[in-house]
Design a protein around this motif. Structure first.
Motif, PDB file in Angstrom:
ATOM      1  N   ARG A  12     -51.174 -54.028  18.105  1.00 44.04           N
ATOM      2  CA  ARG A  12     -50.736 -55.413  18.083  1.00 44.04           C
ATOM      3  C   ARG A  12     -50.130 -55.875  19.406  1.00 44.04           C
ATOM      4  NH1 ARG A  12     -47.645 -55.120  12.357  1.00 44.04           N
ATOM      5  NH2 ARG A  12     -47.941 -52.895  12.659  1.00 44.04           N
ATOM      6  N   VAL A  13     -49.279 -55.027  19.977  1.00 43.40           N
ATOM      7  CA  VAL A  13     -48.638 -55.411  21.231  1.00 43.40           C
ATOM      8  C   VAL A  13     -49.684 -55.551  22.327  1.00 43.40           C
ATOM      9  CG1 VAL A  13     -47.007 -54.707  23.016  1.00 43.40           C
ATOM     10  CG2 VAL A  13     -46.451 -54.343  20.594  1.00 43.40           C
ATOM     11  N   GLU A  14     -50.606 -54.589  22.379  1.00 36.19           N
ATOM     12  CA  GLU A  14     -51.664 -54.642  23.393  1.00 36.19           C
ATOM     13  C   GLU A  14     -52.531 -55.887  23.207  1.00 36.19           C
ATOM     14  OE1 GLU A  14     -55.679 -52.165  24.697  1.00 36.19           O
ATOM     15  OE2 GLU A  14     -54.190 -51.204  23.398  1.00 36.19           O
ATOM     16  N   ALA A  15     -52.864 -56.222  21.961  1.00 40.80           N
ATOM     17  CA  ALA A  15     -53.701 -57.391  21.699  1.00 40.80           C
ATOM     18  C   ALA A  15     -52.997 -58.676  22.133  1.00 40.80           C
ATOM     19  CB  ALA A  15     -54.053 -57.457  20.212  1.00 40.80           C
ATOM     20  N   ARG A  16     -51.747 -58.838  21.723  1.00 38.14           N
ATOM     21  CA  ARG A  16     -51.011 -60.053  22.083  1.00 38.14           C
ATOM     22  C   ARG A  16     -50.857 -60.178  23.593  1.00 38.14           C
ATOM     23  NH1 ARG A  16     -47.773 -59.610  17.183  1.00 38.14           N
ATOM     24  NH2 ARG A  16     -48.202 -61.441  15.901  1.00 38.14           N
ATOM     25  N   THR A  17     -50.534 -59.049  24.234  1.00 42.61           N
ATOM     26  CA  THR A  17     -50.336 -59.072  25.680  1.00 42.61           C
ATOM     27  C   THR A  17     -51.619 -59.439  26.401  1.00 42.61           C
ATOM     28  OG1 THR A  17     -48.597 -57.387  25.526  1.00 42.61           O
ATOM     29  CG2 THR A  17     -49.629 -57.713  27.682  1.00 42.61           C
ATOM     30  N   SER A  18     -52.742 -58.833  25.981  1.00 42.63           N
ATOM     31  CA  SER A  18     -54.023 -59.093  26.621  1.00 42.63           C
ATOM     32  C   SER A  18     -54.438 -60.556  26.453  1.00 42.63           C
ATOM     33  CB  SER A  18     -55.102 -58.175  26.043  1.00 42.63           C
ATOM     34  OG  SER A  18     -56.374 -58.516  26.549  1.00 42.63           O
ATOM     35  N   LEU A  19     -54.339 -61.067  25.226  1.00 48.56           N
ATOM     36  CA  LEU A  19     -54.733 -62.456  24.976  1.00 48.56           C
ATOM     37  C   LEU A  19     -53.847 -63.426  25.758  1.00 48.56           C
ATOM     38  CD1 LEU A  19     -55.349 -62.195  21.124  1.00 48.56           C
ATOM     39  CD2 LEU A  19     -57.101 -62.605  22.856  1.00 48.56           C
ATOM     40  N   ALA A  20     -52.538 -63.171  25.764  1.00 50.14           N
ATOM     41  CA  ALA A  20     -51.610 -64.056  26.477  1.00 50.14           C
ATOM     42  C   ALA A  20     -51.873 -64.045  27.978  1.00 50.14           C
ATOM     43  CB  ALA A  20     -50.172 -63.644  26.184  1.00 50.14           C
ATOM     44  N   GLU A  21     -52.155 -62.885  28.538  1.00 50.54           N
ATOM     45  CA  GLU A  21     -52.431 -62.804  29.974  1.00 50.54           C
ATOM     46  C   GLU A  21     -53.703 -63.564  30.325  1.00 50.54           C
ATOM     47  OE1 GLU A  21     -52.542 -58.636  30.787  1.00 50.54           O
ATOM     48  OE2 GLU A  21     -50.356 -58.470  31.051  1.00 50.54           O
ATOM     49  N   GLN A  22     -54.740 -63.430  29.496  1.00 54.54           N
ATOM     50  CA  GLN A  22     -55.988 -64.150  29.754  1.00 54.54           C
ATOM     51  C   GLN A  22     -55.769 -65.666  29.700  1.00 54.54           C
ATOM     52  OE1 GLN A  22     -59.534 -62.615  27.563  1.00 54.54           O
ATOM     53  NE2 GLN A  22     -58.147 -60.997  26.900  1.00 54.54           N
ATOM     54  N   ILE A  23     -55.019 -66.110  28.707  1.00 50.32           N
ATOM     55  CA  ILE A  23     -54.779 -67.549  28.548  1.00 50.32           C
ATOM     56  C   ILE A  23     -53.940 -68.083  29.715  1.00 50.32           C
ATOM     57  CG2 ILE A  23     -53.582 -69.266  27.107  1.00 50.32           C
ATOM     58  CD1 ILE A  23     -54.409 -67.482  24.681  1.00 50.32           C
ATOM     59  N   THR A  24     -52.943 -67.336  30.118  1.00 48.15           N
ATOM     60  CA  THR A  24     -52.060 -67.770  31.202  1.00 48.15           C
ATOM     61  C   THR A  24     -52.801 -67.887  32.530  1.00 48.15           C
ATOM     62  OG1 THR A  24     -50.164 -66.748  30.099  1.00 48.15           O
ATOM     63  CG2 THR A  24     -49.933 -67.238  32.454  1.00 48.15           C
ATOM     64  N   SER A  25     -53.749 -66.980  32.752  1.00 45.66           N
ATOM     65  CA  SER A  25     -54.451 -66.963  34.039  1.00 45.66           C
ATOM     66  C   SER A  25     -55.720 -67.814  34.052  1.00 45.66           C
ATOM     67  CB  SER A  25     -54.808 -65.523  34.419  1.00 45.66           C
ATOM     68  OG  SER A  25     -55.662 -64.950  33.439  1.00 45.66           O
ATOM     69  N   ALA A  26     -56.087 -68.403  32.923  1.00 48.03           N
ATOM     70  CA  ALA A  26     -57.319 -69.205  32.867  1.00 48.03           C
ATOM     71  C   ALA A  26     -57.226 -70.397  33.797  1.00 48.03           C
ATOM     72  CB  ALA A  26     -57.566 -69.671  31.438  1.00 48.03           C
ATOM     73  N   ASN A  27     -58.321 -70.675  34.511  1.00 46.10           N
ATOM     74  CA  ASN A  27     -58.338 -71.843  35.394  1.00 46.10           C
ATOM     75  C   ASN A  27     -59.584 -72.705  35.218  1.00 46.10           C
ATOM     76  OD1 ASN A  27     -60.297 -70.289  36.692  1.00 46.10           O
ATOM     77  ND2 ASN A  27     -58.832 -69.507  38.205  1.00 46.10           N
ATOM     78  N   GLU A  28     -60.462 -72.320  34.293  1.00 44.85           N
ATOM     79  CA  GLU A  28     -61.628 -73.134  33.956  1.00 44.85           C
ATOM     80  C   GLU A  28     -61.640 -73.354  32.447  1.00 44.85           C
ATOM     81  OE1 GLU A  28     -65.279 -71.575  35.410  1.00 44.85           O
ATOM     82  OE2 GLU A  28     -64.686 -71.637  37.521  1.00 44.85           O
ATOM     83  N   PHE A  29     -61.901 -74.567  32.046  1.00 44.72           N
ATOM     84  CA  PHE A  29     -61.815 -74.908  30.622  1.00 44.72           C
ATOM     85  C   PHE A  29     -63.080 -75.642  30.171  1.00 44.72           C
ATOM     86  CE2 PHE A  29     -57.551 -74.856  32.471  1.00 44.72           C
ATOM     87  CZ  PHE A  29     -56.927 -73.923  31.663  1.00 44.72           C
ATOM     88  N   PRO A  30     -63.437 -75.498  28.861  1.00 43.75           N
ATOM     89  CA  PRO A  30     -62.751 -74.692  27.849  1.00 43.75           C
ATOM     90  C   PRO A  30     -62.871 -73.195  28.136  1.00 43.75           C
ATOM     91  CG  PRO A  30     -64.811 -75.548  26.963  1.00 43.75           C
ATOM     92  CD  PRO A  30     -64.623 -76.192  28.299  1.00 43.75           C
ATOM     93  N   PHE A  31     -61.869 -72.447  27.652  1.00 44.35           N
ATOM     94  CA  PHE A  31     -61.785 -71.009  27.918  1.00 44.35           C
ATOM     95  C   PHE A  31     -61.616 -70.275  26.597  1.00 44.35           C
ATOM     96  CE2 PHE A  31     -59.121 -67.224  28.633  1.00 44.35           C
ATOM     97  CZ  PHE A  31     -59.921 -66.531  29.525  1.00 44.35           C
ATOM     98  N   CYS A  32     -62.190 -69.082  26.507  1.00 45.23           N
ATOM     99  CA  CYS A  32     -62.100 -68.281  25.287  1.00 45.23           C
ATOM    100  C   CYS A  32     -61.588 -66.892  25.641  1.00 45.23           C
ATOM    101  CB  CYS A  32     -63.458 -68.203  24.607  1.00 45.23           C
ATOM    102  SG  CYS A  32     -63.401 -67.519  22.944  1.00 45.23           S
ATOM    103  N   ALA A  33     -60.341 -66.600  25.277  1.00 41.06           N
ATOM    104  CA  ALA A  33     -59.773 -65.261  25.474  1.00 41.06           C
ATOM    105  C   ALA A  33     -60.293 -64.333  24.386  1.00 41.06           C
ATOM    106  CB  ALA A  33     -58.253 -65.331  25.429  1.00 41.06           C
ATOM    107  N   GLU A  34     -60.468 -63.054  24.722  1.00 41.12           N
ATOM    108  CA  GLU A  34     -61.061 -62.115  23.764  1.00 41.12           C
ATOM    109  C   GLU A  34     -60.362 -60.761  23.800  1.00 41.12           C
ATOM    110  OE1 GLU A  34     -65.133 -59.856  24.057  1.00 41.12           O
ATOM    111  OE2 GLU A  34     -65.475 -61.733  22.949  1.00 41.12           O
ATOM    112  N   PHE A  35     -60.136 -60.210  22.611  1.00 43.60           N
ATOM    113  CA  PHE A  35     -59.651 -58.838  22.479  1.00 43.60           C
ATOM    114  C   PHE A  35     -60.571 -58.109  21.514  1.00 43.60           C
ATOM    115  CE2 PHE A  35     -57.176 -55.413  20.574  1.00 43.60           C
ATOM    116  CZ  PHE A  35     -56.662 -54.795  21.714  1.00 43.60           C
ATOM    117  N   VAL A  36     -61.077 -56.948  21.926  1.00 43.92           N
ATOM    118  CA  VAL A  36     -62.006 -56.180  21.107  1.00 43.92           C
ATOM    119  C   VAL A  36     -61.252 -55.041  20.426  1.00 43.92           C
ATOM    120  CG1 VAL A  36     -64.134 -54.851  21.062  1.00 43.92           C
ATOM    121  CG2 VAL A  36     -63.879 -56.745  22.684  1.00 43.92           C
TER     122      VAL A  36
END
Length: 448
Positions: A12-36
């Motif tokens: 859970r911690v890894e998933a939340r951290t990964s998704l949050a980092e992707q969303i924070t660093s996104a610079n093109e929209f629309p954007f889709c963060a992904e955790f597998v």
């Protein structure tokens, strides 16, 4: 065999951290963060736990991957004056340039209001949305539409629930049933429809019934959809839960259309028999259906109508000349494939306007049939028999929302219809509808 993970196995911690980092660093929209996930997880268990609304479940007929979704990045509420082409144009604009985003939703059978339309207030004449969070059993995705949407997306990540439920929800005890119309009123409506054939007003009309069940406790629409998906195959399974106590659920065998680029796939599903108790009886019922003049007439009317409606929008069209059999868990239908190549600039909204309602759910000629449905039916169909599905960047798929029910707190209203043509009888059509809602009835009767 793929081993399923439990929700507690998810990092859970890894998933939340990964998704949050992707969303924070996104610079093109629309954007889709992904955790597998490390391995496949339980889709329905995940969906049951999510607190964000709306909640969505969608699985296409014949495909193994299902989509569970929670929350909405953006919603599109249609209004009675807005055409399907208009609202889908708004949807497509929101996902322009993104190859994987989909907009889910549906349309009412008819945009006109009716006496008990308050039951369908949450749905309206049409409603679509881009889910905020989607989960397909392995991939967890979070959508960000714009820079200004970033904060909402991060908040949605924090709200994802990972806890494993102690036990699946139970379907509560049924304490009552009301049929609208009852059998006497149904017989009167069928008799009125049959007289219209003598007057050559109609060739076919589809009349529906609503069976409303009251339960001792509120229903969980996700649990109902889970059980329905286990009980049926060769169907689209869906749950559109727009509010805590309101959802539209079902298992429909009927595709309206699927489009990939300019390639179009549609079909005719009309004419019904139950499945047999053994192979011998099943084959006998299949042969009876194939030999039935009444059912073949009903099927041919739909086939003729689809040819006429698509003629101006295709460069090539092939419709099966002879019906085959589509076998479901408890029912079998006459079935014909429709394959075509679309002309340039023919939109998904245009296809819906062309194809809906097919004579399989309305009748023929269409305008006359719709007028008689409005006159003869004593309830509002809402989204029953309307087009439901999704639109993507270069593809779309819509099913016809039959074999469906509206959940409202402790009540489940089941909708199903029967094609009335010359030779129909009120008694046999009543029984056919009972077979069509049989998957729901079995779940209700086996409730704990």
């Amino acid at each position: 065999m793929m081993v399923e993970a439990t929700l507690k196995d998810v990092p859970r911690v890894e998933a939340r951290t990964s998704l949050a980092e992707q969303i924070t660093s996104a610079n093109e929209f629309p954007f889709c963060a992904e955790f597998v996930l490390p391995r496949t997880g339980p889709t329905f268990n995940w969906l049951r736990q999510q607190k964000q609304r709306p909640r969505l479940f969608w699985s296409s007929r014949g495909e193994t991957t299902a989509i569970a979704a929670a929350g909405a990045a953006i919603s599109f509420q249609g209004h009675q004056e807005e055409s399907p082409a208009d609202i889908l144009a708004r949807c497509r604009k929101a996902i322009a340039g993104h190859p994987t985003l989909k907009v889910f939703g549906g349309f009412a059978f008819c945009r006109e209001s009716a006496n008990d339309s308050v039951s369908w207030n949450a749905f309206g004449s049409s409603k679509f949305w881009i889910p905020r969070i989607t989960f397909d059993g392995r991939r967890l995705n979070v959508v960000v539409l714009s820079e200004s949407d970033r904060a909402q997306a991060l908040a949605a990540v924090d709200e994802i629930v990972w806890d494993e439920p102690a036990a699946p929800a139970q379907v509560p005890r049924c304490v009552g049933r009301i049929d609208k119309p009852d059998q006497i009123a149904w017989s009167n409506s069928v008799d009125k429809a049959l007289r219209l054939f003598d007057e050559e007003v109609l060739e076919k009309v589809v009349l529906a019934r609503k069976a409303s069940f009251e339960f001792a406790e509120p229903l969980c629409p996700i649990e109902l959809t889970d059980r329905l998906s286990q009980a049926t195959h060769a169907c689209y399974h869906f749950c559109f839960q727009l509010e805590d106590d309101t959802a539209f659920v079902g298992a429909t065998p009927e595709r309206l259309f699927r489009r990939q680029g300019r390639d179009l796939l549609s079909e005719v599903v009309a004419g019904t028999r139950r499945r047999g108790r053994d192979e011998s009886e099943d084959l006998a019922l299949e042969a009876e259906l194939l030999a039935s003049g009444k059912d073949q007439l009903e099927h041919d009317i739909v086939r003729k109508s689809i040819r006429q409606r698509l003629h101006a929008d295709v460069t090539a069209l092939r419709v099966d000349a002879k019906a085959s059999i589509l076998k479901l868990a408890k029912k079998q239908h006459l079935f014909s494939n429709v394959v075509g190549s679309l002309k340039p600039k023919v939109s998904d909204g245009r296809l819906i306007e062309r194809l809906h309602p097919t004579p399989a759910v309305g009748g023929y000629p269409t305008e006359n049939a719709l007028a008689e449905i409005k006159r003869l039916e004593s309830f509002h169909r809402g989204w029953y028999a309307g087009p439901i599905g999704w639109v993507g960047s270069d593809a779309a798929e819509f099913a016809v929302a039959i074999r469906s029910g509206l959940v409202r707190d402790r009540q489940l209203s089941l909708y199903s219809g029967a094609g009335i043509v010359p030779g129909s009888t009120a008694e046999s059509e009543w029984e056919e509808i009972e077979h069509k809602i049989g998957d729901f009835l079995e779940i209700i009767q086996n409730a704990d």
